[in-house]
Design a protein around this motif. Structure first.
Motif, mmCIF file in Angstrom:
data_model
loop_
_atom_site.group_PDB
_atom_site.id
_atom_site.type_symbol
_atom_site.label_atom_id
_atom_site.label_comp_id
_atom_site.label_asym_id
_atom_site.label_seq_id
_atom_site.Cartn_x
_atom_site.Cartn_y
_atom_site.Cartn_z
ATOM 1 N N GLN A 32 11.403 -11.514 -23.334
ATOM 2 C CA GLN A 32 11.009 -11.064 -22.007
ATOM 3 C C GLN A 32 10.817 -12.234 -21.058
ATOM 4 O O GLN A 32 10.474 -13.350 -21.462
ATOM 5 N N ALA A 33 11.025 -11.963 -19.782
ATOM 6 C CA ALA A 33 10.712 -12.971 -18.777
ATOM 7 C C ALA A 33 9.207 -13.161 -18.730
ATOM 8 O O ALA A 33 8.438 -12.242 -18.961
ATOM 9 N N SER A 34 8.794 -14.377 -18.425
ATOM 10 C CA SER A 34 7.369 -14.679 -18.380
ATOM 11 C C SER A 34 6.691 -13.949 -17.222
ATOM 12 O O SER A 34 7.236 -13.847 -16.123
ATOM 13 N N VAL A 35 5.502 -13.413 -17.482
ATOM 14 C CA VAL A 35 4.694 -12.732 -16.467
ATOM 15 C C VAL A 35 3.482 -13.596 -16.161
ATOM 16 O O VAL A 35 2.808 -14.084 -17.076
ATOM 17 N N SER A 36 3.198 -13.801 -14.886
ATOM 18 C CA SER A 36 2.041 -14.587 -14.475
ATOM 19 C C SER A 36 1.048 -13.701 -13.738
ATOM 20 O O SER A 36 1.444 -12.887 -12.894
ATOM 21 N N LEU A 37 -0.226 -13.861 -14.062
ATOM 22 C CA LEU A 37 -1.297 -13.119 -13.409
ATOM 23 C C LEU A 37 -2.177 -14.080 -12.628
ATOM 24 O O LEU A 37 -2.588 -15.117 -13.149
ATOM 25 N N ARG A 38 -2.464 -13.731 -11.396
ATOM 26 C CA ARG A 38 -3.339 -14.554 -10.558
ATOM 27 C C ARG A 38 -4.794 -14.143 -10.819
ATOM 28 O O ARG A 38 -5.152 -12.981 -10.620
ATOM 29 N N LEU A 39 -5.601 -15.104 -11.231
ATOM 30 C CA LEU A 39 -6.988 -14.858 -11.619
ATOM 31 C C LEU A 39 -7.920 -15.665 -10.729
ATOM 32 O O LEU A 39 -7.833 -16.889 -10.676
ATOM 33 N N SER A 40 -8.817 -14.983 -10.036
ATOM 34 C CA SER A 40 -9.713 -15.625 -9.070
ATOM 35 C C SER A 40 -11.125 -15.769 -9.618
ATOM 36 O O SER A 40 -11.622 -14.912 -10.349
ATOM 37 N N SER A 41 -11.782 -16.862 -9.236
ATOM 38 C CA SER A 41 -13.190 -17.104 -9.579
ATOM 39 C C SER A 41 -13.863 -17.806 -8.421
ATOM 40 O O SER A 41 -13.256 -18.619 -7.726
ATOM 41 N N SER A 42 -15.147 -17.508 -8.234
ATOM 42 C CA SER A 42 -15.920 -18.196 -7.197
ATOM 43 C C SER A 42 -16.500 -19.515 -7.704
ATOM 44 O O SER A 42 -16.958 -20.342 -6.921
ATOM 45 N N MET A 43 -16.495 -19.715 -9.028
ATOM 46 C CA MET A 43 -17.120 -20.898 -9.612
ATOM 47 C C MET A 43 -16.129 -22.049 -9.743
ATOM 48 O O MET A 43 -14.915 -21.850 -9.780
ATOM 49 N N VAL A 44 -16.682 -23.246 -9.862
ATOM 50 C CA VAL A 44 -15.850 -24.429 -10.049
ATOM 51 C C VAL A 44 -15.254 -24.437 -11.453
ATOM 52 O O VAL A 44 -15.742 -23.758 -12.357
ATOM 53 N N ALA A 45 -14.184 -25.194 -11.638
ATOM 54 C CA ALA A 45 -13.545 -25.331 -12.952
ATOM 55 C C ALA A 45 -14.276 -26.418 -13.731
ATOM 56 O O ALA A 45 -13.893 -27.583 -13.732
#
Length: 343
Positions: A32-45
């Motif tokens: 399968q082709a790669s699927v990317s999901l955008r994941l948001s957070s308010s905290m720092v990495a």
């Protein structure tokens, strides 16, 4: 140009498939082709940020399960916008997933606001027992009905939420009239009104400056977030009210879920569940370590007196909890289920 025979091609393809299988990757996923999901957070990495620790575990789990067939694009520190705006973007599908406190989703599914009521949970073990069973399932159904979004999991922040201020606060008498930043949900606002403070809703990304400039006198949060966000630079005292064992929630929009191929969903959901178990086991240690580090950096800690804690809890139960259940009848049995989940 060098050419290869059909036999050589078939042999090469079989060899590649064997390598993928040996690595533990499902062959269907490889095709399968790669699927990317955008994941948001308010905290720092940061390793002291509960969101980031959970994300790291999920990322590793997914890599082990499906290779590069399903990827996460992580956007920390409000890079995709303020939390209230991100909620709307998850609903419409321009952002796939969001890690946050449950509080912000109460702005679109008010029943979730019950989780922000003071002294509802005794500790994170109590919260996990309730939310992993009927309480969490019921709240998820309510969110799905109102928004089309789904709660993937309930994880832990790094410790209970307590009150952090510039000037020392050590009692209910001291908190009277103190301006505290809170999330813009009725449960947070009413909890601190009951305790005598002046609740002031401010976006998380603006909190540091708001305290520094005196817009508010302090805020309530967990020790890990205080350390990760360097809030100890603007506040020096903690009143350990432990008023809230706030669950961390991961929500995915309908369009986000639809992006995940059906044959990869079981692996995705297992990776999510495993990440939560891993993160919960880390959370208690992180909380203790964060408190010790804040002490080393000059923060003073003042435990809430047991008599005041018991008095406030009884007041919350008879007024705020009962009032919330009356306003949102679907939550009435959930309060009972939470009580039954106590250890």
């Amino acid at each position: 140009m060098t050419s290869i025979t059909r036999r050589q091609f078939v042999q090469a393809a079989a060899s590649a498939a064997s390598v993928a299988a040996a690595a533990g990757w499902p062959l269907a996923a490889q095709a399968q082709a790669s699927v990317s999901l955008r994941l948001s957070s308010s905290m720092v990495a940061d390793e002291n940020a509960a969101h980031y620790v959970w994300f790291q575990r999920l990322q590793a789990n997914l890599k082990a399960a499906v290779g590069d067939s399903l990827k996460l694009d992580y956007f920390p520190n409000n890079q995709l916008g303020k939390e209230a705006d991100v909620v709307q973007q998850v609903k419409v599908g321009s952002i796939d997933m969001m890690i946050t406190g449950s509080s912000i989703w109460a702005t679109v599914a008010p029943e979730l606001g019950m989780l922000d009521l003071g002294y509802l949970f005794d500790d994170y073990g109590h919260a996990a027992r309730a939310l992993d069973s009927s309480v969490g399932a019921s709240l998820n159904q309510m969110l799905q009905k109102r928004t089309g979004c789904s709660i993937l999991t309930w994880a832990s922040h790094f410790g209970a939420r307590s009150v952090y201020t510039k000037a020392p606060v050590k009692s209910l008498a001291d908190i009277k009239g103190v301006k505290l930043r809170v999330l813009p949900t009725p449960a947070f606002i009413e909890t601190f009104k009951t305790m005598g403070a002046v609740p002031t809703p401010i976006p998380f990304g603006e909190l540091y400056m708001a305290v520094q400039t005196g817009v508010v006198d302090g805020f309530e949060h967990d020790a890990g977030t205080v350390l990760a966000s360097k809030f100890n630079e603007v506040v020096k005292s903690c009143w350990q009210t432990e008023h809230l064992f706030s669950p961390m929630v991961v929500v995915i929009g309908k369009r986000g879920m639809d992006k995940i191929p059906a044959n990869l969903r079981p692996a995705f959901l297992k990776a999510v569940a495993d990440a939560t178990q891993q993160q919960r086991s880390i959370a208690a240690d992180k909380s203790r370590a964060a408190v010790e580090e804040l002490k080393r950096l000059g923060m003073s800690f003042h435990p809430m007196a047991a008599t005041e804690r018991n008095a406030v809890r009884k007041q919350m139960e008879s007024s705020l909890w009962a009032g919330f259940a009356k306003q949102h009848p679907a939550t009435a049995p959930l309060f009972s289920a939470i009580s039954s989940a106590r250890g």
